[in-house]
Design an enzyme around this catalytic site. Structure first.
Site, PDB file in Angstrom:
ATOM      1  N   GLY A 107       0.794  -1.212   0.000  1.00 43.80           N
ATOM      2  CA  GLY A 107       0.000   0.000   0.000  1.00 43.80           C
ATOM      3  C   GLY A 107       0.831   1.269   0.000  1.00 43.80           C
ATOM      4  N   SER A 122      -3.926  -3.322  -0.581  1.00 45.82           N
ATOM      5  CA  SER A 122      -2.802  -4.118  -0.104  1.00 45.82           C
ATOM      6  C   SER A 122      -3.225  -5.544   0.157  1.00 45.82           C
ATOM      7  CB  SER A 122      -2.234  -3.494   1.177  1.00 45.82           C
ATOM      8  OG  SER A 122      -1.188  -4.275   1.707  1.00 45.82           O
ATOM      9  N   HIS A 173      -1.841  -7.929   2.287  1.00 48.44           N
ATOM     10  CA  HIS A 173      -1.822  -8.506   3.630  1.00 48.44           C
ATOM     11  C   HIS A 173      -2.913  -7.962   4.542  1.00 48.44           C
ATOM     12  CE1 HIS A 173       0.162  -5.324   6.202  1.00 48.44           C
ATOM     13  NE2 HIS A 173       0.444  -4.847   5.019  1.00 48.44           N
ATOM     14  N   CYS A 223       2.257   1.359  11.767  1.00 49.06           N
ATOM     15  CA  CYS A 223       3.490   2.083  11.434  1.00 49.06           C
ATOM     16  C   CYS A 223       3.987   2.949  12.581  1.00 49.06           C
ATOM     17  CB  CYS A 223       3.263   2.956  10.195  1.00 49.06           C
ATOM     18  SG  CYS A 223       2.796   2.019   8.728  1.00 49.06           S
TER      19      CYS A 223
END
Length: 406
Positions: free
Chosen positions: A70, A197, A199, A326
């Site tokens: 992503g 994305s 995952h 993150c």
């Protein structure tokens, strides 16, 4: 007991994704760009995955550009549009974007681009009227996140995209958290660019995609052999992409039923935790991801940090997060919560619980009990009235046996 409630960070690979990756690694490991039969077989895997991913979002398969995830998709969308222009122009975004968007905008800002970051309300939603007022003649791109990963709020993407389209600018949305969890139909949504994305939808890490509406030119960010129709060079990560496609196909078949189930479990968890006054729900309860529960702490200072909460829950066998994966280990206030009007202490004491395929009612009830015990241990756990027995009953503990947290 081990309970995984961090599906917004990553999801466990599903069986079909693992099987697809293994098959590529053992049987179909050729380079998709090679013109011999080994390459042809691998190219077929690549294009099959492209159609599978496109079907999940009901988009034109030729618009799917495979990336490493992503973050790269977001970078390609923003920089791919910006670098078409020889002089800096104007981009509009929001104050609650993922860091993959915000860091990219900061780089453009340093290069002279004008960036407008739209405010959000207390629930984390952008007001479409603010977007309409912010658009200028030199606006070339609007990028608004589809679903906010920290607080679960869904943005009014259809309305925002319609306003953008009327202005002639392009509209991008980071839909990494939304795809596979809510309806995303690119035949009806006025979206020009969309990031997703693998995952996050039970594929494996290392693959993502940017969908670009056919006819939109993007300046490539990786130069080389011209793969992905010259939009993203580099030999494709075929095992991860094959898993991405298989997971997307599975998700297309199951997401509606699963979203309904998870929405019920989400509401059950909110209800179970409601008697805890230290926990203040964050995000929009109506316009919300079906699997997402989030809080911040309120009470007498100093408050425990979100990192403290996550570590204590982990000791009890529960995987959670204090926000975006993150930055979930950070002790700095969440920019998202600050933008929503929370004070720095509250914005540092956040908790996110995100549900998935394996989550059960028993998991929800046990988690509510453990959260209550963690808060008590950290000194912020008084419930709203009643003795311990009645408190256990409110939390559903009576059906789970003796309360244990060590």
């Amino acid at each position: 007991m081990q309970i995984y409630l961090d599906h917004s960070a990553t999801t466990p690979p599903c069986d079909v994704a693992i099987a697809a990756a293994q098959r590529v690694m053992t049987e179909l490991w050729g380079n998709p760009s090679s013109i011999h039969s080994w390459g042809d077989r691998s190219a077929m895997v690549l294009e099959t995955a492209r159609f599978q991913v496109a079907a999940l979002i009901n988009g034109d398969p030729t618009g799917v550009i495979f990336t490493s995830g992503g973050t790269e998709a977001d970078n390609l969308a923003i920089l791919g549009v910006a670098q078409r222009f020889t002089q800096p122009r104007h981009i509009i975004s929001s104050q609650v974007e993922h860091s993959a968007i915000e860091r990219t905008l900061e780089r453009l800002e340093a290069q002279g681009w004008a960036i407008t970051r739209l405010p959000v309300d207390r629930a984390g939603r952008v007001n479409p009227s603010d977007l309409a007022l912010a658009i200028r003649p030199e606006t070339v791109l609007v990028s608004i996140i589809f679903a906010q990963s920290e607080v679960g709020t869904l943005q009014p993407i259809a309305e925002l995209g319609t306003i953008t389209r009327r202005s002639g600018a392009l509209f991008h949305t980071d839909a990494v958290q939304a795809v596979g969890r809510v309806a995303v139909d690119l035949q009806t949504l006025p979206v020009d660019l969309l990031s997703l994305s693998s995952h996050k939808i039970y594929g494996i890490q290392g693959a993502g995609a940017l969908w670009a509406r056919p006819g939109i030119h993007l300046a490539p960010q990786l130069l080389g052999g011209g793969q992905e129709s010259k939009r993203r060079s580099g030999t494709q990560a075929l095992p991860a992409i094959a898993a991405f496609g298989a997971a997307a196909e599975r998700m297309a078949q199951t997401w509606e039923t699963e979203a309904q189930r998870l929405g019920q479990l989400r509401d059950r968890l909110f209800e179970r935790l409601a008697p805890l006054p230290a926990l203040h729900p964050t995000g929009d309860r109506l316009h919300r991801l079906p699997h997402h529960v989030s809080f911040c702490l309120r009470g007498r200072l100093p408050l425990p940090s979100g990192r403290d909460l996550v570590r204590q829950l982990d000791r009890a066998g529960i995987a959670a997060s204090s926000g975006s994966a993150c930055s979930s280990g950070s002790l700095t206030p969440s920019p998202t919560l600050l933008a929503m009007g929370y004070d720095p202490a509250e914005a540092t004491a956040a908790l996110r619980l995100s549900l998935g395929h394996s989550t059960t009612e028993a998991d929800i009830d046990w988690t509510a009990l453990v959260v209550a015990q963690v808060l008590e241990r950290l000194g912020v756990g008084q419930l709203n009235g009643g003795d311990r027995d009645s408190q256990r009953s409110v939390l559903g503990c009576a059906t789970l046996g003796p309360c244990r947290y060590t």
